[in-house]
Write an enzyme that holds these catalytic residues in place. Structure first.
Site, PDB file in Angstrom:
ATOM      1  N   GLU A 207     -15.212 -44.498 -52.304  1.00 48.29           N
ATOM      2  CA  GLU A 207     -15.965 -44.407 -51.042  1.00 48.29           C
ATOM      3  C   GLU A 207     -17.302 -45.141 -51.102  1.00 48.29           C
ATOM      4  O   GLU A 207     -18.332 -44.632 -50.672  1.00 48.29           O
ATOM      5  CB  GLU A 207     -16.127 -42.942 -50.626  1.00 48.29           C
ATOM      6  CG  GLU A 207     -14.761 -42.302 -50.336  1.00 48.29           C
ATOM      7  CD  GLU A 207     -14.812 -40.823 -49.974  1.00 48.29           C
ATOM      8  OE1 GLU A 207     -15.910 -40.230 -50.025  1.00 48.29           O
ATOM      9  OE2 GLU A 207     -13.748 -40.261 -49.656  1.00 48.29           O
ATOM     10  N   GLU A 325      -6.512 -41.430 -50.520  1.00 46.60           N
ATOM     11  CA  GLU A 325      -6.944 -40.025 -50.474  1.00 46.60           C
ATOM     12  C   GLU A 325      -6.963 -39.573 -49.020  1.00 46.60           C
ATOM     13  O   GLU A 325      -7.546 -40.243 -48.175  1.00 46.60           O
ATOM     14  CB  GLU A 325      -8.339 -39.866 -51.097  1.00 46.60           C
ATOM     15  CG  GLU A 325      -8.867 -38.435 -51.094  1.00 46.60           C
ATOM     16  CD  GLU A 325     -10.301 -38.340 -51.623  1.00 46.60           C
ATOM     17  OE1 GLU A 325     -10.594 -38.979 -52.658  1.00 46.60           O
ATOM     18  OE2 GLU A 325     -11.133 -37.651 -50.987  1.00 46.60           O
TER      19      GLU A 325
END
Length: 525
Positions: A207, A325
């Site tokens: 991220e 994810e």
């Protein structure tokens, strides 16, 4: 014969047009009402592909002190303290044969590896509100890495390991600048090769793309860093050409401009681009269930899949896309929603939708941990989504078929060529809380007659909650409770056998997998 087939096709299309015109199933029925609908499966060519092992789940680094909204839901589910000797855990993973497991999460970019040449003390994460993500730096000791790999080999896991991409970088106003210091990561990779541990993929960072979470890395710098990882993998695995791991990145939220630049500048360095999905909002939101049951809300994520597919297809590389994810509701999910029956509507719809857009693998957050685990964090017992994932894994083959449903908008359908079997498998999701729908199957471009005397019956798997309680953590398969026995064994998932001439009866708030073996489509041959 040809004229008869054309006449039959014309009749079908007239029937479908009439259904569409009069709106069969378009008005939600009263309690107990039965409506009709048709799922049309387009069988000329596959519109997408998924990996044979497309089901993937994650294991995270979060310590037990990780809390959200005053609730601490991670227990001993961390990579550092998970009980690898638990029989249910072993059997749950082995049932997939194999299961991809992605190791990582938010704290991956704060992990060092306790290899021989690591010059820092190998200490655990410590809660500290002044640190990014609320914890100090942590460490993976090599004895724990050995234990994890012993479990992975026993359970038949395809391992995707997430590497710390912030090593060596300085963070200025949220931007992580400078080249990646890969010394410690390379040491871990070489240790792994020496120990002959099989790794399916090495993923860089978590991220950090686009605006990033906690910190961000510019696309050109990320591409440069991934190039360094590619060189390490090529050198470390020289002589292991058939077992060379994938290089994967960036493992973050989709940003069109960032991804386009990253893929362009990475060239052949990256094999798989991964993105994350938490489209249901924060885990404290009381409206998650309503979002899941709203077809238009579910449709919203199609834009992300479509945009990424377009970027990948227009690139000059052979890169593939995964969902690296996806937990739906961020900050650990919502108890009795993300670990209950209702979540299978969101999860299976995501699996179906992502496949339509050529997403090869879908990693669910999490295998265990938080309120969105496939397994209960405390007892290791499977939550409903575990069984949904296992049925998908066993029934949905690699070739994705286009489907159109004529009837109520509360029915969602997906279809694939069947897995390791003849025919096709159709997935039907009913978001309607009161109406039963009789779903008739129509085929376009089938190579053989759909119904043939003496052919095997249709195999149906009906998933429901007790008393239609969407927040139940119990799942019924064809009316029978699915539960692990005293030996920790996963129950068999046995179908109902139904005459293929009859429609698929889809009850309110239910999920149906229907495997139709006596169909041969051009796309599947």
């Amino acid at each position: 014969m040809g004229s008869q087939i054309r006449l039959l096709g014309l009749c079908l299309w007239m029937y479908l047009a009439c259904l569409s015109f009069i709106g069969v199933g378009a008005v939600y029925g009263r309690e107990g009402e039965v409506l009709e609908g048709i799922v049309l499966v387009h069988g000329k060519t596959a519109i997408g592909r998924i990996d044979d092992d497309s089901i993937c789940a994650t294991l995270d680094w979060w310590p037990s002190q990780k809390c959200d909204y005053g609730k601490c839901s991670w227990g001993h589910a961390s990579l550092l303290n998970l009980d690898l000797n638990n029989k249910i855990l072993l059997n749950a993973v082995k049932a997939f044969s194999p299961l991809k497991i992605r190791l990582g999460g938010t704290l991956r970019d704060k992990v060092i590896y306790g290899t021989e040449d690591c010059r820092q003390p190998c200490t655990p994460f410590v809660l500290n509100a002044n640190e990014m993500f609320g914890f100090t730096q942590g460490c993976l000791p090599m004895y724990r890495w050995d234990e994890l790999n012993s479990f992975f080999q026993k359970a038949g896991v395809k391992v995707v390991f997430g590497l710390n991409a912030l090593a060596g970088k300085s963070i200025k106003s949220g931007s992580a600048v400078g080249p990646w210091n890969y010394t410690n990561a390379e040491s871990l990779i070489r240790y792994t090769v020496r120990k002959k541990y099989t790794i399916h993929g090495w993923e860089l960072g978590n991220e950090l793309c686009g605006n990033g979470i906690g910190a961000s890395v510019a696309a050109d710098q990320y591409a440069f860093d991934v190039g360094a990882l590619r060189n390490i993998v090529e050198n470390a695995y020289r002589g292991f050409e058939h077992n060379k791991p994938l290089v994967i990145a960036p493992g973050g939220f989709f940003d069109s401009d960032w991804f386009k630049e990253f893929i362009s500048k990475s060239g052949k360095s990256v094999d798989v681009v991964t993105h994350h999905i938490y489209n249901l909002g924060p885990g404290v939101d009381d409206h998650i269930t309503e979002k899941i049951l709203d077809p238009s809300y579910l449709d919203g994520e199609a834009n992300t899949f479509s945009s990424l597919k377009s970027i990948v297809q227009s690139s000059a590389t052979s890169v593939k896309s995964w969902v690296g994810e996806a937990g739906g509701a961020y900050n650990s999910g919502y108890h009795l929603v993300s670990d209950a029956f209702v979540y299978s509507f969101w999860y299976l719809d995501q699996l179906g939708m992502s496949a339509v857009y050529d997403t090869r693998t879908y990693c669910r957050q999490s295998l265990i941990g938080g309120n969105y685990g496939l397994l209960n964090t405390s007892t290791f017992m499977p939550n409903p989504d575990y069984y949904s994932a296992l049925l998908w894994h066993r029934l949905m083959g690699g070739r994705v078929l286009s489907t159109t449903f004529y009837g109520t908008k509360k029915i969602r359908t997906y279809a694939h060529c069947a897995k390791q079997s003849k025919g096709i498998t159709i997935l039907v999701l009913s978001l309607d809380n009161s109406t039963t729908v009789e779903v008739n199957v129509a085929l376009k471009f089938n190579k053989l007659p759909y119904r043939r005397v003496g052919e095997p019956a249709r195999r149906e798997y009906h998933l429901t909650a007790p008393d239609r309680n969407l927040h139940s953590q119990t799942m019924l398969l064809n009316g029978k409770i699915l539960s692990v026995n005293s030996a920790g064994e996963i129950p068999p998932l046995d179908p109902l056998y139904v005459n293929s001439r009859k429609p698929i009866i889809v009850g309110p708030l239910s999920i149906v997998f229907a495997h139709i073996p006596n169909v041969l489509l051009s796309a599947c041959s």
